[in-house]
Design a protein around this motif. Structure first.
Motif, PDB file in Angstrom:
ATOM      1  N   VAL A  16      25.543 -20.305 -19.404  1.00  8.59           N
ATOM      2  CA  VAL A  16      26.784 -20.803 -18.807  1.00  8.59           C
ATOM      3  C   VAL A  16      27.349 -19.782 -17.835  1.00  8.59           C
ATOM      4  N   ALA A  17      27.334 -18.496 -18.270  1.00  6.57           N
ATOM      5  CA  ALA A  17      27.850 -17.446 -17.381  1.00  6.57           C
ATOM      6  C   ALA A  17      27.022 -17.351 -16.105  1.00  6.57           C
ATOM      7  N   LEU A  18      25.682 -17.493 -16.273  1.00  5.49           N
ATOM      8  CA  LEU A  18      24.810 -17.430 -15.095  1.00  5.49           C
ATOM      9  C   LEU A  18      25.078 -18.598 -14.148  1.00  5.49           C
ATOM     10  N   MET A  19      25.294 -19.788 -14.678  1.00 12.98           N
ATOM     11  CA  MET A  19      25.587 -20.954 -13.853  1.00 12.98           C
ATOM     12  C   MET A  19      26.912 -20.786 -13.114  1.00 12.98           C
ATOM     13  N   SER A  22      26.337 -18.261 -10.394  1.00 11.85           N
ATOM     14  CA  SER A  22      25.577 -18.845  -9.292  1.00 11.85           C
ATOM     15  C   SER A  22      26.455 -19.770  -8.450  1.00 11.85           C
ATOM     16  N   GLY A  23      27.273 -20.568  -9.137  1.00 10.71           N
ATOM     17  CA  GLY A  23      28.182 -21.447  -8.406  1.00 10.71           C
ATOM     18  C   GLY A  23      29.173 -20.667  -7.564  1.00 10.71           C
ATOM     19  N   PHE A  24      29.659 -19.542  -8.107  1.00  6.77           N
ATOM     20  CA  PHE A  24      30.598 -18.704  -7.372  1.00  6.77           C
ATOM     21  C   PHE A  24      29.937 -18.106  -6.134  1.00  6.77           C
ATOM     22  N   VAL A  25      28.686 -17.635  -6.315  1.00  7.88           N
ATOM     23  CA  VAL A  25      27.941 -17.059  -5.177  1.00  7.88           C
ATOM     24  C   VAL A  25      27.684 -18.119  -4.116  1.00  7.88           C
ATOM     25  N   MET A  26      27.294 -19.334  -4.534  1.00  8.77           N
ATOM     26  CA  MET A  26      27.049 -20.423  -3.594  1.00  8.77           C
ATOM     27  C   MET A  26      28.320 -20.786  -2.836  1.00  8.77           C
ATOM     28  N   ALA A  27      29.445 -20.793  -3.545  1.00 13.41           N
ATOM     29  CA  ALA A  27      30.721 -21.110  -2.888  1.00 13.41           C
ATOM     30  C   ALA A  27      31.067 -20.063  -1.840  1.00 13.41           C
TER      31      ALA A  27
END
Length: 245
Positions: A16-19, A22-27
């Motif tokens: 969950v933390a990795l997802m 990853s979402g934060f980096v993509m944003a």
């Protein structure tokens, strides 16, 4: 069993933390990408303070000679230079105007003979060393004829009979066709046709090479009658000198 449940829980938390990360980096990447696009678009819209352009003549040496000759042949008319056919024709259906403009926007004549009330009565193309494609010539012959506008092609260094040209454009003596070509004109026409054949062969080879290499670019159906814009293909005249104030 408890140890296994604890490991699974830790693994779930890590996933969950990795997802989330990853979402934060993509944003962040998307935000930065959009910002760079806006900056690039803004740079493209900004006009330069100092334009990287120079003034130049609108007609080449041979074209200017024919221009002066036409002004003498038609002293009671205006001789306009490199006027696009879209400037003095209009589609039957106004809703098709944008479509036909896209097709004909690259078609022009070297000279257009115009009356004082802004009506074009005839057009002249001057064939230089680069020639004129058969498709371009046939298009203008059919288009202008259907609009009731005369069309002649003058070969470099070989001027036609002035009375015949005036008669065809103005209809003063009932002559409605070009005079028989001279021997020099026939030789020039043969040379021009040879160049056209070589150009078509070269275009077919290039198209075959693109298809063989998997190129997806489709041939432009209007390319056969488009003319090189003099902005991209400079005339043979030297550029005009900038005036210093």
């Amino acid at each position: 069993m408890l140890a296994f449940s604890g490991s699974a829980g830790v693994l779930t938390v890590l996933m969950v933390a990795l997802m989330v990360a990853s979402g934060f980096v993509m944003a962040l990447w998307w935000q930065d990408h959009q910002l760079r696009k806006r900056r690039q678009s803004k740079r493209l819209r900004m006009l330069p303070r100092q334009w990287p352009l120079n003034p130049r003549r609108i007609a080449g040496t041979t074209e200017r000679e024919v221009w002066h000759w036409l002004r003498a042949v038609f002293p009671d008319h205006r001789v306009l230079v490199k006027l696009p056919v879209t400037r003095y024709t209009v589609p039957h259906d106004p809703d098709k105007a944008r479509e036909w403009f896209g097709v004909l926007s690259g078609v022009y004549c070297t000279f257009s003979i115009c009356t004082d009330d802004a009506r074009v009565i005839g057009c002249v193309d001057v064939i230089g060393k680069h020639g004129i494609s058969r498709g371009n010539r046939q298009l203008k012959q059919t288009l202008l004829a259907q609009c009731g506008i005369g069309y002649w092609v003058i070969m470099q260094g070989s001027l036609p009979d002035a009375d015949a040209l005036r008669a065809d454009f103005i209809g003063e003596t009932g002559v409605d066709s070009e005079p028989p070509p001279t021997e020099a004109q026939q030789l020039e026409q043969m040379r021009h046709q040879l160049h056209e054949t070589l150009d078509r062969s070269r275009e077919r080879r290039l198209l075959a090479n693109r298809l063989a290499t998997g190129g997806e670019e489709e041939a432009d159906p209007t390319a056969q009658w488009r003319q090189e814009d003099s902005f991209l293909a400079p005339v043979d005249s030297r550029r005009a000198e900038l005036r210093k104030h």
